[in-house]
Design a protein around this motif. Structure first.
Motif, PDB file in Angstrom:
ATOM      1  N   LEU A  41       0.836  -1.202   0.000  1.00 52.82           N
ATOM      2  CA  LEU A  41       0.000   0.000   0.000  1.00 52.82           C
ATOM      3  C   LEU A  41       0.872   1.255   0.000  1.00 52.82           C
ATOM      4  N   ALA A  42       1.917   1.265   0.812  1.00 56.14           N
ATOM      5  CA  ALA A  42       2.820   2.424   0.857  1.00 56.14           C
ATOM      6  C   ALA A  42       3.456   2.651  -0.513  1.00 56.14           C
ATOM      7  N   PHE A  43       3.851   1.583  -1.202  1.00 57.60           N
ATOM      8  CA  PHE A  43       4.450   1.736  -2.530  1.00 57.60           C
ATOM      9  C   PHE A  43       3.446   2.331  -3.509  1.00 57.60           C
ATOM     10  N   GLN A  44       2.218   1.837  -3.476  1.00 58.05           N
ATOM     11  CA  GLN A  44       1.190   2.368  -4.367  1.00 58.05           C
ATOM     12  C   GLN A  44       0.920   3.845  -4.064  1.00 58.05           C
ATOM     13  N   GLN A  45       0.909   4.197  -2.801  1.00 53.82           N
ATOM     14  CA  GLN A  45       0.691   5.596  -2.432  1.00 53.82           C
ATOM     15  C   GLN A  45       1.902   6.455  -2.781  1.00 53.82           C
ATOM     16  N   LEU A  46       3.092   5.892  -2.676  1.00 53.86           N
ATOM     17  CA  LEU A  46       4.301   6.608  -3.075  1.00 53.86           C
ATOM     18  C   LEU A  46       4.234   6.978  -4.557  1.00 53.86           C
ATOM     19  N   LEU A  47       3.672   6.103  -5.361  1.00 55.52           N
ATOM     20  CA  LEU A  47       3.558   6.355  -6.800  1.00 55.52           C
ATOM     21  C   LEU A  47       2.615   7.506  -7.122  1.00 55.52           C
ATOM     22  N   GLU A  48       1.832   7.944  -6.150  1.00 53.77           N
ATOM     23  CA  GLU A  48       0.941   9.084  -6.353  1.00 53.77           C
ATOM     24  C   GLU A  48       1.678  10.414  -6.193  1.00 53.77           C
ATOM     25  N   GLU A  49       2.897  10.382  -5.671  1.00 52.10           N
ATOM     26  CA  GLU A  49       3.683  11.600  -5.490  1.00 52.10           C
ATOM     27  C   GLU A  49       4.178  12.115  -6.844  1.00 52.10           C
ATOM     28  N   ALA A  50       4.390  13.396  -6.929  1.00 51.17           N
ATOM     29  CA  ALA A  50       4.882  14.024  -8.159  1.00 51.17           C
ATOM     30  C   ALA A  50       6.340  13.626  -8.413  1.00 51.17           C
ATOM     31  N   ASP A  51       6.709  13.593  -9.683  1.00 49.07           N
ATOM     32  CA  ASP A  51       8.073  13.221 -10.069  1.00 49.07           C
ATOM     33  C   ASP A  51       9.149  14.052  -9.368  1.00 49.07           C
ATOM     34  N   PRO A  52       9.007  15.373  -9.276  1.00 47.71           N
ATOM     35  CA  PRO A  52      10.062  16.136  -8.587  1.00 47.71           C
ATOM     36  C   PRO A  52      10.236  15.721  -7.120  1.00 47.71           C
ATOM     37  N   GLN A  53       9.132  15.412  -6.452  1.00 49.58           N
ATOM     38  CA  GLN A  53       9.218  14.963  -5.059  1.00 49.58           C
ATOM     39  C   GLN A  53       9.922  13.615  -4.977  1.00 49.58           C
ATOM     40  N   LEU A  54       9.548  12.688  -5.855  1.00 48.89           N
ATOM     41  CA  LEU A  54      10.197  11.376  -5.874  1.00 48.89           C
ATOM     42  C   LEU A  54      11.690  11.512  -6.179  1.00 48.89           C
ATOM     43  N   ALA A  55      12.021  12.378  -7.105  1.00 47.27           N
ATOM     44  CA  ALA A  55      13.437  12.593  -7.443  1.00 47.27           C
ATOM     45  C   ALA A  55      14.203  13.140  -6.247  1.00 47.27           C
ATOM     46  N   ASP A  56      13.605  14.078  -5.516  1.00 45.79           N
ATOM     47  CA  ASP A  56      14.260  14.613  -4.314  1.00 45.79           C
ATOM     48  C   ASP A  56      14.548  13.498  -3.313  1.00 45.79           C
ATOM     49  N   TRP A  57      13.593  12.593  -3.138  1.00 46.22           N
ATOM     50  CA  TRP A  57      13.746  11.513  -2.171  1.00 46.22           C
ATOM     51  C   TRP A  57      14.685  10.418  -2.657  1.00 46.22           C
ATOM     52  N   LEU A  58      14.511   9.999  -3.912  1.00 41.93           N
ATOM     53  CA  LEU A  58      15.247   8.841  -4.414  1.00 41.93           C
ATOM     54  C   LEU A  58      16.629   9.177  -4.963  1.00 41.93           C
ATOM     55  N   ILE A  59      16.793  10.376  -5.476  1.00 39.20           N
ATOM     56  CA  ILE A  59      18.049  10.746  -6.117  1.00 39.20           C
ATOM     57  C   ILE A  59      18.749  11.849  -5.325  1.00 39.20           C
TER      58      ILE A  59
END
Length: 81
Positions: A41-59
């Motif tokens: 569920l957390a992964f599916q909800q993580l996918l709802e985040e915007a690309d710039p936010q994901l990039a900040d977290w993952l990269i």
């Protein structure tokens, strides 16, 4: 993987940045089957985040405030290599 759902999730892993695509799909391939319901569920909800936010977290090395996202980001980054 469960029938149907992971295909939809795999599609949602496709982002505007190749590195995000790779990181998210790698977690899906390596961890989804062993993940518990909360992690899925957390992964599916993580996918709802915007690309710039994901990039900040993952990269970019930033940490999400949400603890379950922080744990998931740690897992995704850990299997990066």
């Amino acid at each position: 993987m469960e029938q149907g759902l992971p295909g939809k999730i795999r599609w949602r892993c496709r982002r505007g940045m190749k590195e995000l695509d790779v990181l998210l799909a790698r977690w899906l391939d390596r961890c989804w089957d062993a993940a518990d319901a909360d992690q899925r569920l957390a992964f599916q909800q993580l996918l709802e985040e915007a690309d710039p936010q994901l990039a900040d977290w993952l990269i970019g090395g930033l940490r999400p405030d949400e603890p379950r996202f922080a744990r998931l980001i740690d897992d995704i980054v850990r299997i990066r290599h």
